[in-house]
Design an enzyme around this catalytic site. Sequence first.
Site, PDB file in Angstrom:
ATOM      1  N   ASN A  33     -61.916  16.938 -27.293  1.00  0.00           N
ATOM      2  CA  ASN A  33     -60.559  17.088 -26.782  1.00  0.00           C
ATOM      3  C   ASN A  33     -60.709  17.609 -25.355  1.00  0.00           C
ATOM      4  O   ASN A  33     -60.923  18.798 -25.139  1.00  0.00           O
ATOM      5  CB  ASN A  33     -59.805  18.082 -27.675  1.00  0.00           C
ATOM      6  CG  ASN A  33     -58.380  18.306 -27.214  1.00  0.00           C
ATOM      7  OD1 ASN A  33     -57.924  17.705 -26.248  1.00  0.00           O
ATOM      8  ND2 ASN A  33     -57.681  19.192 -27.903  1.00  0.00           N
ATOM      9  N   ARG A  46     -59.403  12.920 -28.810  1.00  0.00           N
ATOM     10  CA  ARG A  46     -57.959  13.134 -28.827  1.00  0.00           C
ATOM     11  C   ARG A  46     -57.414  12.651 -27.487  1.00  0.00           C
ATOM     12  O   ARG A  46     -57.850  13.110 -26.432  1.00  0.00           O
ATOM     13  CB  ARG A  46     -57.675  14.619 -28.988  1.00  0.00           C
ATOM     14  CG  ARG A  46     -56.212  14.914 -29.006  1.00  0.00           C
ATOM     15  CD  ARG A  46     -55.961  16.370 -29.183  1.00  0.00           C
ATOM     16  NE  ARG A  46     -54.544  16.610 -29.297  1.00  0.00           N
ATOM     17  CZ  ARG A  46     -54.041  17.773 -29.659  1.00  0.00           C
ATOM     18  NH1 ARG A  46     -54.835  18.765 -29.951  1.00  0.00           N
ATOM     19  NH2 ARG A  46     -52.750  17.915 -29.728  1.00  0.00           N
ATOM     20  N   HIS A  69     -48.040  16.100 -30.270  1.00  0.00           N
ATOM     21  CA  HIS A  69     -48.571  16.850 -31.428  1.00  0.00           C
ATOM     22  C   HIS A  69     -48.641  15.962 -32.666  1.00  0.00           C
ATOM     23  O   HIS A  69     -48.653  16.455 -33.802  1.00  0.00           O
ATOM     24  CB  HIS A  69     -47.710  18.086 -31.767  1.00  0.00           C
ATOM     25  CG  HIS A  69     -47.819  19.194 -30.758  1.00  0.00           C
ATOM     26  ND1 HIS A  69     -46.735  19.858 -30.267  1.00  0.00           N
ATOM     27  CD2 HIS A  69     -48.885  19.723 -30.145  1.00  0.00           C
ATOM     28  CE1 HIS A  69     -47.129  20.760 -29.387  1.00  0.00           C
ATOM     29  NE2 HIS A  69     -48.439  20.694 -29.287  1.00  0.00           N
ATOM     30  N   ARG A 101     -44.935  26.610 -20.694  1.00  0.00           N
ATOM     31  CA  ARG A 101     -44.063  25.468 -20.368  1.00  0.00           C
ATOM     32  C   ARG A 101     -42.620  25.784 -20.734  1.00  0.00           C
ATOM     33  O   ARG A 101     -42.366  26.489 -21.706  1.00  0.00           O
ATOM     34  CB  ARG A 101     -44.540  24.221 -21.123  1.00  0.00           C
ATOM     35  CG  ARG A 101     -45.795  23.613 -20.527  1.00  0.00           C
ATOM     36  CD  ARG A 101     -46.310  22.467 -21.350  1.00  0.00           C
ATOM     37  NE  ARG A 101     -47.460  22.846 -22.145  1.00  0.00           N
ATOM     38  CZ  ARG A 101     -47.918  22.176 -23.197  1.00  0.00           C
ATOM     39  NH1 ARG A 101     -47.292  21.093 -23.608  1.00  0.00           N
ATOM     40  NH2 ARG A 101     -48.979  22.583 -23.837  1.00  0.00           N
ATOM     41  N   GLU A 158     -56.362  19.424 -36.590  1.00  0.00           N
ATOM     42  CA  GLU A 158     -56.336  18.185 -35.802  1.00  0.00           C
ATOM     43  C   GLU A 158     -57.728  17.555 -35.718  1.00  0.00           C
ATOM     44  O   GLU A 158     -57.873  16.335 -35.740  1.00  0.00           O
ATOM     45  CB  GLU A 158     -55.772  18.480 -34.410  1.00  0.00           C
ATOM     46  CG  GLU A 158     -54.288  18.806 -34.469  1.00  0.00           C
ATOM     47  CD  GLU A 158     -53.795  19.655 -33.319  1.00  0.00           C
ATOM     48  OE1 GLU A 158     -54.305  20.792 -33.153  1.00  0.00           O
ATOM     49  OE2 GLU A 158     -52.899  19.215 -32.591  1.00  0.00           O
TER      50      GLU A 158
END
Length: 406
Positions: free
Chosen positions: A9, A96, A184, A244, A382
């Site tokens: 990732n 990813r 996500h 964010r 994940e």
Amino acid sequence: MSKTLIVLNAGSSSIKFVVFDVTEGKPVNLATGQIEGLGASATVFSAKDGEGQSFGERNFDKASGGISNHAEGVDVILRWIDETFPGSEVVAVGHRVVHGGVRFTKPVKIDDTVIAELEKLIPLAPIHQPHNIAGILAAREAFPGVPQVAVFDTSFHRGHPFYNDTFAIPREFYNEGVRRYGFHGVSYEYVTRRMKQIAPLDAEGRVVIAHLGNGASMCAVRYGHSIASTMGFSALDGLPMGTRCGNLDAGVLLYMLDQKGYSSSEIRNILYTKSGLLGLSGLSQDMRDLEASDTREAREAIDYFVNRVRREVGALSAALDGLDAMVFCGGIGENSWRVRERVLQGMQWIGIDLDEEANHRNARLISSPLSRVRVYIVRTNEGLMIAEHTLDVLGLLVKDVQQAAE
Ligand code: AMP
């Protein structure tokens, strides 16, 4: 010889990785680690084994060569795997990738054509996509001939109806790819899959999943399929996050541009790195720091976060025509009983009755027996999802009965 699979990732200044043993055709976690501070004066490599025990850290400072780019980072990871798991053969690498655009609705084996398509998507995800591609190119160079697979954060959401996939701006923008992609997706897919194992009836119903971590979003899932997400065109929309902003009136952007005279890169910097929990608290992006603080600003930052999550529970339930189950995941969702308690307080109107004691101990089921809606905590994974997809795309996955039936 044992067989290993690596999941990468790649972010702007970090590369996260997971090493799986896949000798038996099922991924077994051997190690999870990361390189942080790529390109900075101090780069730190750290890793843990499958039980969470640390393998220790290594510091690479500039004087000793440092790690200046993704290619060098992937090389360090490869050498570490070689040293730590001697005699194992890397048979695949799973990546990813944040954006699969309209085209990639499922994982794909990477070749030159796929890389060219991913490059075309850079304008849609300029902050993340270039790093994902750099990770892919670095891994291709480090493992020549080893098959690589891209798994996308957008794929799980590609079935959204038009009204949850668009903004109300002139259609030409939609046609050129300005859509509510949602992100996500790898986490939501994993959680949906786990729900089929731990609560099969609820998994077939109307479920709101809250992925609350440093990045945060929520997703409405019906019959196992995503129909709406709080995230939109970019990973900025929806819930406030560590740094964010989340949902923002577009007029604020115009104000920053026209009245403050900020450049687009200054605005990008504010919205991606100086907003959210950090921006509101002035203290930290980390929920643990905010929960430990007694300042008014920290309290208000948590209030804002909690109340946005509450609003989305209502909004996504309306999108689903009702609610059968809710799931929390992500670092905050899995670990902060305080945030969950505040999100779920007074939600009897929607059928949620919290079991406070179960919630305190982060139990799997945290709703009371009286609750019409069941509320679960599911530890997302994940890396495992990407590993399974990678094996599956390459025809190497040994499926269990349930997977085979899907
Ligand atoms: P993630 O991005 O999923 O790793 O989640 C990171 C977020 O989870 C950070 O805001 C952490 O502060 C938060 N987090 C992790 N553990 C806890 C905890 N025990 N209590 C509250 N927040 C936590």
